[in-house]
Write an enzyme that holds these catalytic residues in place. Structure first.
Site, PDB file in Angstrom:
ATOM      1  N   TYR A 147       3.247 -17.884  39.206  1.00  0.00           N
ATOM      2  CA  TYR A 147       4.291 -18.903  39.289  1.00  0.00           C
ATOM      3  C   TYR A 147       4.556 -19.347  40.721  1.00  0.00           C
ATOM      4  CZ  TYR A 147       5.883 -18.455  34.434  1.00  0.00           C
ATOM      5  OH  TYR A 147       5.977 -18.481  33.083  1.00  0.00           O
TER       6      TYR A 147
ATOM      7  N   LYS B  61      -3.516  -5.851  33.327  1.00  0.00           N
ATOM      8  CA  LYS B  61      -4.879  -6.155  32.884  1.00  0.00           C
ATOM      9  C   LYS B  61      -5.820  -5.564  33.938  1.00  0.00           C
ATOM     10  CE  LYS B  61      -7.807  -8.286  30.100  1.00  0.00           C
ATOM     11  NZ  LYS B  61      -8.035  -7.828  28.702  1.00  0.00           N
TER      12      LYS B  61
ATOM     13  N   ASP C 167      -3.355  -7.150  26.442  1.00  0.00           N
ATOM     14  CA  ASP C 167      -3.813  -7.629  25.129  1.00  0.00           C
ATOM     15  C   ASP C 167      -3.460  -6.629  24.034  1.00  0.00           C
ATOM     16  OD1 ASP C 167      -5.651  -5.970  26.384  1.00  0.00           O
ATOM     17  OD2 ASP C 167      -7.436  -7.096  25.777  1.00  0.00           O
TER      18      ASP C 167
ATOM     19  N   ASP D 265       6.428 -13.380  30.644  1.00  0.00           N
ATOM     20  CA  ASP D 265       6.844 -14.628  29.993  1.00  0.00           C
ATOM     21  C   ASP D 265       6.330 -14.655  28.559  1.00  0.00           C
ATOM     22  OD1 ASP D 265       7.817 -17.299  29.753  1.00  0.00           O
ATOM     23  OD2 ASP D 265       5.764 -18.009  30.036  1.00  0.00           O
TER      24      ASP D 265
ATOM     25  N   ASP E  45       8.559 -13.776  24.713  1.00  0.00           N
ATOM     26  CA  ASP E  45       8.695 -14.687  23.570  1.00  0.00           C
ATOM     27  C   ASP E  45       8.178 -14.018  22.299  1.00  0.00           C
ATOM     28  OD1 ASP E  45       9.763 -16.719  25.140  1.00  0.00           O
ATOM     29  OD2 ASP E  45       8.525 -18.270  24.200  1.00  0.00           O
TER      30      ASP E  45
HETATM   31  C1  IPM Z   1      11.239 -18.681  30.673  1.00  0.00           C
HETATM   32  C2  IPM Z   1      10.668 -20.069  30.522  1.00  0.00           C
HETATM   33  C3  IPM Z   1      10.274 -20.594  31.895  1.00  0.00           C
HETATM   34  C4  IPM Z   1       9.219 -19.659  32.457  1.00  0.00           C
HETATM   35  C5  IPM Z   1       9.774 -22.045  31.865  1.00  0.00           C
HETATM   36  C6  IPM Z   1      10.821 -22.988  31.327  1.00  0.00           C
HETATM   37  C7  IPM Z   1       9.296 -22.501  33.217  1.00  0.00           C
HETATM   38  O1  IPM Z   1       9.590 -20.057  29.649  1.00  0.00           O
HETATM   39  O2  IPM Z   1      12.265 -18.523  31.360  1.00  0.00           O
HETATM   40  O3  IPM Z   1      10.679 -17.763  30.102  1.00  0.00           O
HETATM   41  O4  IPM Z   1       8.028 -19.792  32.148  1.00  0.00           O
HETATM   42  O5  IPM Z   1       9.580 -18.771  33.215  1.00  0.00           O
HETATM   43 MG    MG Z   2       9.234 -18.215  28.698  1.00  0.00          MG
END
Ligand code: IPM
Ligand code: MG
Length: 375
Positions: free
Chosen positions: A142, A192, A224, A248, A252
């Site tokens: 990032y 990884k 993975d 990230d 999710d």
């Molecule tokens: C998160 C989001 C952000 C990230 C995006 C919106 C840039 O997905 O906070 O997890 O990837 O960090």
């Molecule tokens: Mg995210």
């Protein structure tokens, strides 16, 4: 009376609606417990691009840095999605995370028993799930430079740089060890290392820090196979620590376990302390959901639970935090559901399907609920 100063950033899409809910909850807690909140409204994300041409003005970042904590909704939306745009709403997040040195993103995943039918995962797999993802937030792909597209004789080339210093790894790993020590004492470091040099350094640093925390059991897991185990045996995890992009993606994935992305909070913290606690930024893990924005449909629980983390981490008000978490659990137990929480089979028997505002009211009404009654 103590006055806390909190920056409030609604952002884009459903962000302002869910932040309004969390602010109402914090104001109610303040009135109940006898403290005051001085809110600093800050425009960021797409809204700031429209108003000022930049996702977050430097003066605003400086003002945010003087607060005790930051409450944020979400940024982004299709209006600002042009891949060639120089200014993007997400730059506000990176300016806040990087500029305020919030190097650790904490994403707890717990499952309220009443929401088990809302999860696509089988109930027996969800039993006992209580995990915490610690994601490194201010380095890795990032922030690595160069990050650009180039025209070369071979055609266009895209470059991102995966870069970690040992110091960046050590500080987030230490925090993860500390958190694991305060929980069930199990730390999974995700990398990884069979492919990436940064991951091999990550593993070495974890091993170097390990002797400082003899009570914590550590294991290294490739990202993975970790992704697979998160849906197969999620209850086997306690604390996971990992680099920015892996965190990230995995967070999710883990969020699906809880039934809806709408339920999950997050805290981003660094080492800086204020007179009350650790400075931090608190936001739900869901995005700006532009498709439902402005329609009173969004689930405010993720932001309200983020506000609970704010009370605990940045204001040192643990009992207040517990009472907010209990109020959310009580509203869910009493059948209140935003649209995202309707069970996957569509059965609404015994449920009251409500919008953002009514869910917020249901939670505020339950703020007097004692912890014992709610658990
Ligand atoms: C998160 C989001 C952000 C990230 C995006 C919106 C840039 O997905 O906070 O997890 O990837 O960090
Ligand atoms: Mg995210």
């Amino acid at each position: 009376m103590t006055t806390y100063r909190i920056a409030s950033i609604g952002g884009d899409g459903v962000g302002p609606e869910v932040v309004a809910g969390a602010r109402a909850v914090l104001d109610a807690v303040a009135a109940r417990d006898g403290f005051a909140i001085d809110w600093l409204d800050v425009v960021a994300g797409g809204a700031a691009i429209d108003a000022y041409g930049s996702a977050l003005r430097t003066d605003d970042l400086d003002a945010v840095a003087t607060c005790d904590a930051v409450l944020l909704g979400a940024v982004g939306g299709p209006r600002w999605d042009d891949p060639d745009a120089m200014v993007r709403p997400e730059q506000a997040l990176f300016a806040l995370r990087g500029g305020l040195e919030l190097f650790a993103n904490l994403r707890p995943v717990t499952i309220l028993p009443a929401l088990v039918p809302s999860s696509p995962v089988r109930p027996e797999v969800l039993e006992g799930v209580d995990l915490l993802i610690v994601r490194e937030l201010t380095s890795g792909l990032y922030f690595g430079r160069p990050s650009e597209q180039r025209d070369t004789p071979e055609g266009r080339v895209g470059i991102d740089t995966l870069w970690y210093t040992e110091g960046e790894i050590r500080r987030v790993v230490r925090l993860a060890f500390e958190l694991a020590r305060g929980r069930r004492g199990r730390l999974t470091s995700v990398d990884k290392a069979n492919v990436l040099a940064t991951s091999r350094l990550w593993r070495k640093v974890v091993e170097e820090v390990r002797p400082e925390y003899p009570g914590v059991e550590v294991n290294h897991q490739l990202v993975d196979s970790c992704a697979m185990l998160l849906v197969r045996r999620p209850s086997s995890f306690d604390v996971l620590v990992t680099e920015n992009l892996f965190g990230d993606i995995l967070s999710d994935e883990a969020a699906v376990l809880a039934g809806s992305l709408g339920m999950l909070p997050s805290a981003s913290v660094g080492d800086r302390r204020t007179e009350h606690g650790r400075f931090g930024l608190y936001e739900p893990i869901h995005g700006s959901a532009p498709d439902i924005a402005g329609r009173d449909l969004a689930n405010p629980a993720g932001t309200i639970l983020s506000a609970a983390m704010l009370l605990r981490w940045s204001l040192g008000l643990d009992a207040a935090a517990v009472s907010v978490e209990a109020a959310v659990a009580a509203a869910i137990d009493d059948g209140y559901r935003t649209a995202d929480l309707v069970p996957s089979d569509g059965d609404r028997t015994g449920l009251t399907v409500v919008g953002t505002r009514a869910m917020t009211v249901a939670i505020i009404e339950r703020l007097g609920v004692s912890v014992a009654a709610a658990t």
